[in-house]
Design an enzyme around this catalytic site. Structure first.
Site, PDB file in Angstrom:
ATOM      1  N   ASN A   1       0.843  -1.201   0.000  1.00 56.64           N
ATOM      2  CA  ASN A   1       0.000   0.000   0.000  1.00 56.64           C
ATOM      3  C   ASN A   1       0.875   1.247   0.000  1.00 56.64           C
ATOM      4  OD1 ASN A   1      -0.578   2.085   2.336  1.00 56.64           O
ATOM      5  ND2 ASN A   1       0.188   0.218   3.331  1.00 56.64           N
ATOM      6  N   ARG A   2       0.403   2.258  -0.678  1.00 53.97           N
ATOM      7  CA  ARG A   2       0.993   3.600  -0.593  1.00 53.97           C
ATOM      8  C   ARG A   2      -0.147   4.608  -0.491  1.00 53.97           C
ATOM      9  NH1 ARG A   2       2.695   1.699  -5.670  1.00 53.97           N
ATOM     10  NH2 ARG A   2       1.447   2.441  -7.450  1.00 53.97           N
TER      11      ARG A   2
ATOM     12  N   PHE B   1      -1.788   8.322   3.986  1.00 58.04           N
ATOM     13  CA  PHE B   1      -2.569   8.987   5.037  1.00 58.04           C
ATOM     14  C   PHE B   1      -3.760   9.744   4.456  1.00 58.04           C
ATOM     15  CE2 PHE B   1       1.462   9.614   7.892  1.00 58.04           C
ATOM     16  CZ  PHE B   1       1.529   8.262   8.097  1.00 58.04           C
TER      17      PHE B   1
ATOM     18  N   SER C   1       5.660   5.214   8.575  1.00 58.63           N
ATOM     19  CA  SER C   1       5.093   4.897   7.268  1.00 58.63           C
ATOM     20  C   SER C   1       6.096   5.264   6.178  1.00 58.63           C
ATOM     21  CB  SER C   1       3.798   5.673   7.042  1.00 58.63           C
ATOM     22  OG  SER C   1       3.390   5.561   5.683  1.00 58.63           O
TER      23      SER C   1
ATOM     24  N   ASN D   1       5.263   5.971   3.197  1.00 58.41           N
ATOM     25  CA  ASN D   1       4.504   6.613   2.122  1.00 58.41           C
ATOM     26  C   ASN D   1       4.349   8.127   2.260  1.00 58.41           C
ATOM     27  OD1 ASN D   1       4.004   4.072   0.869  1.00 58.41           O
ATOM     28  ND2 ASN D   1       2.439   3.673   2.422  1.00 58.41           N
ATOM     29  N   THR D   2       4.947   8.710   3.292  1.00 57.65           N
ATOM     30  CA  THR D   2       4.994  10.159   3.437  1.00 57.65           C
ATOM     31  C   THR D   2       6.454  10.578   3.389  1.00 57.65           C
ATOM     32  OG1 THR D   2       2.966  10.272   4.768  1.00 57.65           O
ATOM     33  CG2 THR D   2       4.498  12.116   4.953  1.00 57.65           C
TER      34      THR D   2
ATOM     35  N   LYS E   1       5.031   4.065  16.909  1.00 56.76           N
ATOM     36  CA  LYS E   1       4.987   2.956  15.953  1.00 56.76           C
ATOM     37  C   LYS E   1       6.252   2.956  15.107  1.00 56.76           C
ATOM     38  CE  LYS E   1       1.882   0.691  12.671  1.00 56.76           C
ATOM     39  NZ  LYS E   1       0.531   0.709  12.076  1.00 56.76           N
TER      40      LYS E   1
ATOM     41  N   THR F   1       5.281  -4.086  14.131  1.00 55.25           N
ATOM     42  CA  THR F   1       5.910  -3.023  13.367  1.00 55.25           C
ATOM     43  C   THR F   1       4.942  -2.488  12.304  1.00 55.25           C
ATOM     44  OG1 THR F   1       6.745  -4.491  11.625  1.00 55.25           O
ATOM     45  CG2 THR F   1       8.159  -4.184  13.516  1.00 55.25           C
ATOM     46  N   ASN F   2       5.397  -1.398  11.650  1.00 52.51           N
ATOM     47  CA  ASN F   2       4.719  -0.878  10.473  1.00 52.51           C
ATOM     48  C   ASN F   2       5.104  -1.739   9.274  1.00 52.51           C
ATOM     49  OD1 ASN F   2       3.348   0.954   8.704  1.00 52.51           O
ATOM     50  ND2 ASN F   2       3.910   2.662  10.040  1.00 52.51           N
TER      51      ASN F   2
ATOM     52  N   THR G   1      -3.787  -7.061   7.348  1.00 52.49           N
ATOM     53  CA  THR G   1      -3.754  -7.884   6.138  1.00 52.49           C
ATOM     54  C   THR G   1      -4.454  -9.221   6.357  1.00 52.49           C
ATOM     55  OG1 THR G   1      -1.668  -6.821   5.547  1.00 52.49           O
ATOM     56  CG2 THR G   1      -2.237  -8.833   4.364  1.00 52.49           C
TER      57      THR G   1
END
Length: 288
Positions: A36-37, A40, A100, A102-103, A142, A170-171, A247
């Site tokens: 996933n990306r 947020f 994350s 993705n940021t 996290k 974990t993330n 997941t």
């Protein structure tokens, strides 16, 4: 109703943001994994809080907070504080998401001194918002599974010195090692965090290291690759006091939680233990 003991919602940011361009979520069935990306995607902390006030779940509600994408990393602390001020009154605990992938720049906030500045500021505001004699909201951080061992040692020192209440491990990971999915497909899916079964072993390993580094004195939440009771048991015996899944819920469906609960009851009986508390960390040493 599905059997969950708590919900962690988010990640929420101060500024509303649409997230990354779609498509941004991909299934890897051969690996029981997701990439996933999302970025947020949310309507902002104010809208989130209003929604919770209208329909609050009847269980523990954790709220994950992160940096707004439009805010430079240098201004991250102020951005987190603005979000925290809004969501603190309606959260049972707050998860500080600094991991994350993705940021842009977010993971740099896991560096010891940046993390210390962020958690110190959040705890100060936490006490102020709780008022004299009030109880501050539990604050958890996290972490990424891609951290090195020396990073974990520094982070644990920061967690202790800032009186942070717990660690989530974990993330998602940026690693693509040892996947069964065709490499051409994985490449085509592009950047993003990988979750699910491929994260299972690394998550347990990190939990065990954190359990050792903290001497079992700081609560750990285990997440990454939980699909059944054995997976949850592995997290608990590695050092987790609580577990989360995402997941596995997608692949196994809504019955997964009750199946895990029944399975854990059977494992406890087989192991001759009276409670899950007694199992926390009992096999951490085997993973080191």
């Amino acid at each position: 109703s599905l059997g969950f003991g708590h919900i962690e919602a988010g990640t929420v940011t101060f500024h509303p943001q649409p997230g990354n361009p779609r498509p941004r979520l991909f299934r890897l069935p051969a690996d029981l994994a997701l990439i996933n990306r999302a970025g947020f995607n949310n309507h902002g902390a104010k809208a989130f809080t209003e929604q919770v006030k209208k329909s609050r779940p009847e269980c523990i509600l954790g709220v994950s907070i992160g940096k707004s994408k439009i805010v430079p990393v240098e201004e991250a602390v102020d951005d987190y504080l603005r979000t925290f001020e809004i969501i603190q009154p309606i959260a049972d605990y707050v998860a500080v998401n600094v991991s994350s992938p993705n940021t842009p720049g977010l993971r740099s906030l896991q560096e010891a001194e940046q993390l210390r500045s962020l958690l110190t500021a959040l705890q100060k505001r936490n006490r102020e918002l709780s008022g004299p004699g009030g109880i501050p909201r539990p604050l958890l951080v996290k972490l990424s599974p891609d951290l090195a061992d020396e990073d974990l040692e520094e982070i644990v020192e920061v967690v202790r010195s800032t009186d942070t209440d717990g660690i989530i491990a974990t993330n998602t990971t940026v690693s693509r090692d040892h996947l069964r999915t065709e490499s051409s497909k994985v490449i085509a899916y592009g950047a993003g965090g990988l979750s699910g079964a491929p994260l299972r072993a690394r998550s347990c390993e990190m939990l065990a290291k954190l359990y050792r580094l903290t001497n079992g004195t700081i609560p750990l939440i285990g997440v990454g690759g939980i699909f059944n009771a054995q997976d949850a048991w592995a997290k608990i015996t590695a050092g987790a006091s609580l577990v989360q899944l995402y997941t596995g819920f997608i692949y196994e469906g809504p019955g997964i939680v009750n199946e895990i609960i029944r399975g854990l009851e059977q494992i406890l009986a087989k192991e001759g233990l009276q409670s899950l508390d007694a199992a926390v960390g009992i096999r951490a040493g085997e993973l080191l």
